[in-house]
Structure formats: C-alpha cells, structure tokens
Design a protein around this motif. Structure first.
Motif, PDB file in Angstrom:
ATOM      1  N   VAL A   3       0.847  -1.191   0.000  1.00 57.96           N
ATOM      2  CA  VAL A   3       0.000   0.000   0.000  1.00 57.96           C
ATOM      3  C   VAL A   3       0.883   1.242   0.000  1.00 57.96           C
ATOM      4  O   VAL A   3       1.776   1.374   0.846  1.00 57.96           O
ATOM      5  N   ASP A  84      -0.137  -2.532  -4.573  1.00 56.73           N
ATOM      6  CA  ASP A  84      -1.451  -3.055  -4.952  1.00 56.73           C
ATOM      7  C   ASP A  84      -2.515  -1.973  -4.817  1.00 56.73           C
ATOM      8  O   ASP A  84      -3.503  -1.961  -5.561  1.00 56.73           O
ATOM      9  N   VAL A  85      -2.316  -1.088  -3.825  1.00 59.77           N
ATOM     10  CA  VAL A  85      -3.276  -0.019  -3.544  1.00 59.77           C
ATOM     11  C   VAL A  85      -2.519   1.298  -3.424  1.00 59.77           C
ATOM     12  O   VAL A  85      -1.476   1.369  -2.769  1.00 59.77           O
ATOM     13  N   ASN A  87      -3.356   4.863  -1.939  1.00 57.20           N
ATOM     14  CA  ASN A  87      -4.330   5.606  -1.128  1.00 57.20           C
ATOM     15  C   ASN A  87      -3.960   7.090  -1.149  1.00 57.20           C
ATOM     16  O   ASN A  87      -2.953   7.502  -0.581  1.00 57.20           O
ATOM     17  N   SER A 111      -2.641  -1.068 -10.111  1.00 56.87           N
ATOM     18  CA  SER A 111      -2.886  -0.574  -8.752  1.00 56.87           C
ATOM     19  C   SER A 111      -4.304  -0.022  -8.639  1.00 56.87           C
ATOM     20  O   SER A 111      -4.822   0.616  -9.558  1.00 56.87           O
ATOM     21  N   LYS A 112      -4.916  -0.257  -7.497  1.00 59.53           N
ATOM     22  CA  LYS A 112      -6.234   0.294  -7.215  1.00 59.53           C
ATOM     23  C   LYS A 112      -6.090   1.685  -6.593  1.00 59.53           C
ATOM     24  O   LYS A 112      -5.270   1.888  -5.697  1.00 59.53           O
ATOM     25  N   VAL A 114      -7.492   4.395  -4.225  1.00 57.07           N
ATOM     26  CA  VAL A 114      -8.392   4.617  -3.091  1.00 57.07           C
ATOM     27  C   VAL A 114      -8.213   6.059  -2.638  1.00 57.07           C
ATOM     28  O   VAL A 114      -7.089   6.515  -2.425  1.00 57.07           O
ATOM     29  N   ASP A 145     -11.318   3.924  -7.554  1.00 55.13           N
ATOM     30  CA  ASP A 145     -11.849   2.569  -7.386  1.00 55.13           C
ATOM     31  C   ASP A 145     -12.629   2.414  -6.085  1.00 55.13           C
ATOM     32  O   ASP A 145     -13.579   1.636  -6.010  1.00 55.13           O
ATOM     33  N   HIS A 146     -12.212   3.161  -5.053  1.00 53.48           N
ATOM     34  CA  HIS A 146     -12.889   3.049  -3.762  1.00 53.48           C
ATOM     35  C   HIS A 146     -12.661   4.335  -2.969  1.00 53.48           C
ATOM     36  O   HIS A 146     -11.600   4.957  -3.081  1.00 53.48           O
ATOM     37  N   PHE A 378      -8.558  -2.260   2.407  1.00 55.17           N
ATOM     38  CA  PHE A 378      -7.585  -2.465   1.330  1.00 55.17           C
ATOM     39  C   PHE A 378      -7.591  -3.917   0.850  1.00 55.17           C
ATOM     40  O   PHE A 378      -7.559  -4.186  -0.356  1.00 55.17           O
ATOM     41  N   ILE A 381     -10.554  -4.663  -1.350  1.00 53.81           N
ATOM     42  CA  ILE A 381     -10.432  -4.085  -2.693  1.00 53.81           C
ATOM     43  C   ILE A 381      -9.520  -4.941  -3.561  1.00 53.81           C
ATOM     44  O   ILE A 381      -9.819  -5.220  -4.732  1.00 53.81           O
ATOM     45  N   VAL A 382      -8.398  -5.379  -2.997  1.00 51.72           N
ATOM     46  CA  VAL A 382      -7.456  -6.213  -3.750  1.00 51.72           C
ATOM     47  C   VAL A 382      -8.080  -7.564  -4.080  1.00 51.72           C
ATOM     48  O   VAL A 382      -7.944  -8.077  -5.202  1.00 51.72           O
TER      49      VAL A 382
END
Length: 385
Positions: A3, A84-85, A87, A111-112, A114, A145-146, A378, A381-382
């Motif tokens: 993250v 992966d995330v 933020n 990558s997401k 957030v 994404d979130h 997190f 979401i992953v």
C-alpha cells in the motif's frame, strides 16, 4: 499486500504512529512533501527516524497556487515499489490526484486507486469556473476505485452527489489516537468537588470563523455571570492563515483575566494540555462550504478522559451522539452556556462522560483499531480484483 499512501498529514510525528500500526499488517510506503503545514498550521519539516525510514519518502513540491501542488519526482516511488493499492489523501479534483493518476497509468496500471475524503460539503460555484470545477470533480471521481469516507456524512455525499455505488464507499475515521499517550493519568486536577478549585474549559485547534471561537468566549462570559465557581477558559492554537482572530483574541486575553491563550505545540504535547481541562468544547459552525471534518482534537480529549461538548456540525454528532457528550446547535452561545453550566454543576455527569468517552476512544478510535479497519478495506479491494 503493498500500500502506498500519499499525504502531507504524516509530517507530524504523532500522526506517523498510524502508519506504523498499519505497517504491522501490510507493507506500507508513504509519499509526503519535505515541508508543509499540519494540524493547527504549524510548518513541519520531515524528519526521518530509524524505526520508520523504510516507510517514508519525501520530495520537494512545486506550488501552482495555495494548497495546490505537485511532487518534484519522476516516479514517486511507484515504479520500484509497485503497490497493490494507492491511497490518496487529497480531494480527487486536486492537482496531486491527477499527478498520481498519471504515474499509476505509466508505472503500475493494475494498482487500485483509493481516495480518503474528509470534506463533507460540496458547493458548485456559479459561473464558468464553477462549471469547470464541477466537470473535473465528476470526471475524477469516476477514476477512483474506492472511497474511504471519514464520516457517514461524507459517505452520503459521495453516494448522493457523485452517484458512487455504496459497495465502493467505506466509512473509516482518518486518524487513530494513541490512547496510551492521551489518557487521564497525570496532571488532572484533584478534589473535584472543591468549590474553591477553578473549573477549566478548553479548546484546541485553529482560530477561525468555522471553529466558532467567538461563540465559546461568549458562552463562558455568560457562564461567569451566574456560576459560583471560578471559571477559566484556555484556548490553544493559532489562526489558519493569519486571519483577524489572532489579534482579536490577543486583545481579548489582555482584557479578560479568565481567558488564556496558548501557542500551538507538537501534537504529542497536546496531551499535557488536555489533562488540565475539566470540559473540552468544539463549537464548530456550519458555513456554506464547511462543516467539521474529522474532529480529531475531540477524540483526543475523549481519550484523555475529559467531558466533551460539541455542536451539530459535520462529524461531531456521529462521535458524541448516544450519550458520549453534549451536542448543541451551532452559532448558539446560550446553548453552549447551558451545557457548560450543567457539567460544571454536575460532577457525576462529568465523571460518566469521562469514562464513556475514554471507552469509546479505546474501542473505536485507537491506532490499532483504525489500522485494522483500513487493512480490511484495502484487502477487500485487492481481493475483488
């Protein structure tokens, strides 16, 4: 799980504890400016500590306007770390958000994204500028994404104003509290029922219109007209952007012998200030484009075992509702006065709110509680991917 968190919030050493708690659950990297204002607008310079040197990367910033800047970095560490995330603790319509969006596309498109949002109001300004801002905001929100909403009010705004599906919005407070540092032990006054002991009412935060500073001064002035005990009002903080309140409050403190102004201190030292209080008041107002965002000082006061009073602004009723404190209407010094008088004259209620507030801070807002909640968000979401 990796993250990356992008925020200036963690320039403040006390706030860095939040990332250390999260790093115990997943692999965390934090991107932050080398210098910037945090909390009650002290200007912090990033200082690396041995225990957290692997977590933080600081970069110079290039300001295009007040509050709008980008990092002077070609990768922001995303190419090497490959999180992966990602933020982002900035509004999705900020320049910083678009820089991160570009770098994600260039270096790690899987990558997401957030976005952590604290702002609980959204005003579409008139004219061409307002229309452009609204178009940018709605476009950028579709790239998220979130959303981690700092309050239920923010979550409702995301769902109602921007049509974000409920499954893509989670509610989690922005920062946890170190309940071992903010605790009732230490400098608390003794002899609570001694009528000779002054009762101390206090506030900690910014001195500006949105915080209702003049309301608390007027409320205590009204209290002193009828109270049988000596009342002292302590205000710790400073003006947000050199506003007129700084000079006005200095003049008032010289004129009123019951008003004490204290300069802002590092967040770790705020705990000592809170232990000197009997009652903490957060008198935030409701303005056209502002309601109380996260009320972090209120949580620290609750953790410190101080009976709390707040107004019906933003997140405050979510924290104090259900019998954890007194909640009154904003812009109402007379209601504040009544609440303060009630607590001054009722030591049993003060003790009850002290215990209940401390328990809520431990159960819901401790560092480990917030870290676990964010980790769960997190991870979910992953795993969706």
């Amino acid at each position: 799980m990796k993250v990356t968190i992008i925020s200036h919030t963690y320039l403040e050493p006390e706030n860095q504890k939040n990332l250390l708690a999260l790093n115990a659950l997943c692999d965390v990297r934090c991107i932050l400016p080398r210098r910037g204002p945090v909390l009650i607008f002290q200007d912090y310079e990033f200082v690396e500590s041995p225990e957290s040197s692997h977590i933080f990367s600081s970069f110079r910033t290039f300001y295009l306007s007040k509050g709008q800047y980008i990092f002077c970095s070609l990768t922001m560490g995303l190419f090497k770390f490959k999180p992966d995330v990602i933020n982002i603790e900035y509004n999705p319509w900020s320049l910083m958000f678009f820089q991160v969006l570009l770098y994600r596309w260039m270096f790690n498109p899987k990558s997401k994204i957030v976005c952590t949002l604290k702002k609980n109001t959204y005003r579409c300004m008139p004219g061409v500028f307002g229309r452009v801002k609204d178009l940018i905001a709605r476009f950028s929100m579709r790239k998220v994404d979130h959303v981690i909403a700092a309050s239920n009010m923010v979550a409702d705004l995301c769902k109602n104003e921007f049509s974000i599906p409920a499954r893509n919005v989670s509610v989690c407070h922005h920062l946890g509290v170190d309940v071992s540092l903010f605790n009732p032990i230490g400098e608390k006054f003794q002899g609570d029922n001694n009528p000779q002991r002054p009762m101390v009412v206090g506030y900690c935060g910014r001195f500006d219109e949105a915080k209702g500073i003049l309301d608390i001064i007027e409320a205590v002035r009204l209290v002193k007209q009828t109270a049988k005990r000596t009342i002292i009002l302590k205000l710790m903080g400073c003006g947000a952007y050199d506003n007129f309140l700084d000079e006005h409050l200095r003049n008032e403190s010289q004129r009123l012998d019951w008003l004490e102004l204290l300069s802002p201190v590092p967040n770790a030292d705020v705990a000592k200030f809170l232990r000197t209080l009997d009652i903490f008041v957060l008198p935030s107002r409701i303005l056209d484009d502002h309601q109380e965002h996260d009320a972090h000082a209120l949580l620290e006061a609750m953790a410190s075992g101080v009976a709390c009073i707040g107004t019906k602004s933003g997140i405050i009723p979510e924290i104090l509702g259900g019998g954890y404190g007194y909640v009154v209407n904003p812009d109402s010094p007379h209601e504040l006065c009544d609440a303060i008088c009630d607590l001054i004259n009722n030591s049993r209620d003060r003790a009850m709110l002290s215990l209940r507030g401390r328990r809520k801070a431990i159960d819901e807002f401790a560092l480990t509680k917030i870290a676990k909640k964010k980790f769960t968000i997190f991870k979910g979401i992953v795993n969706e991917n």
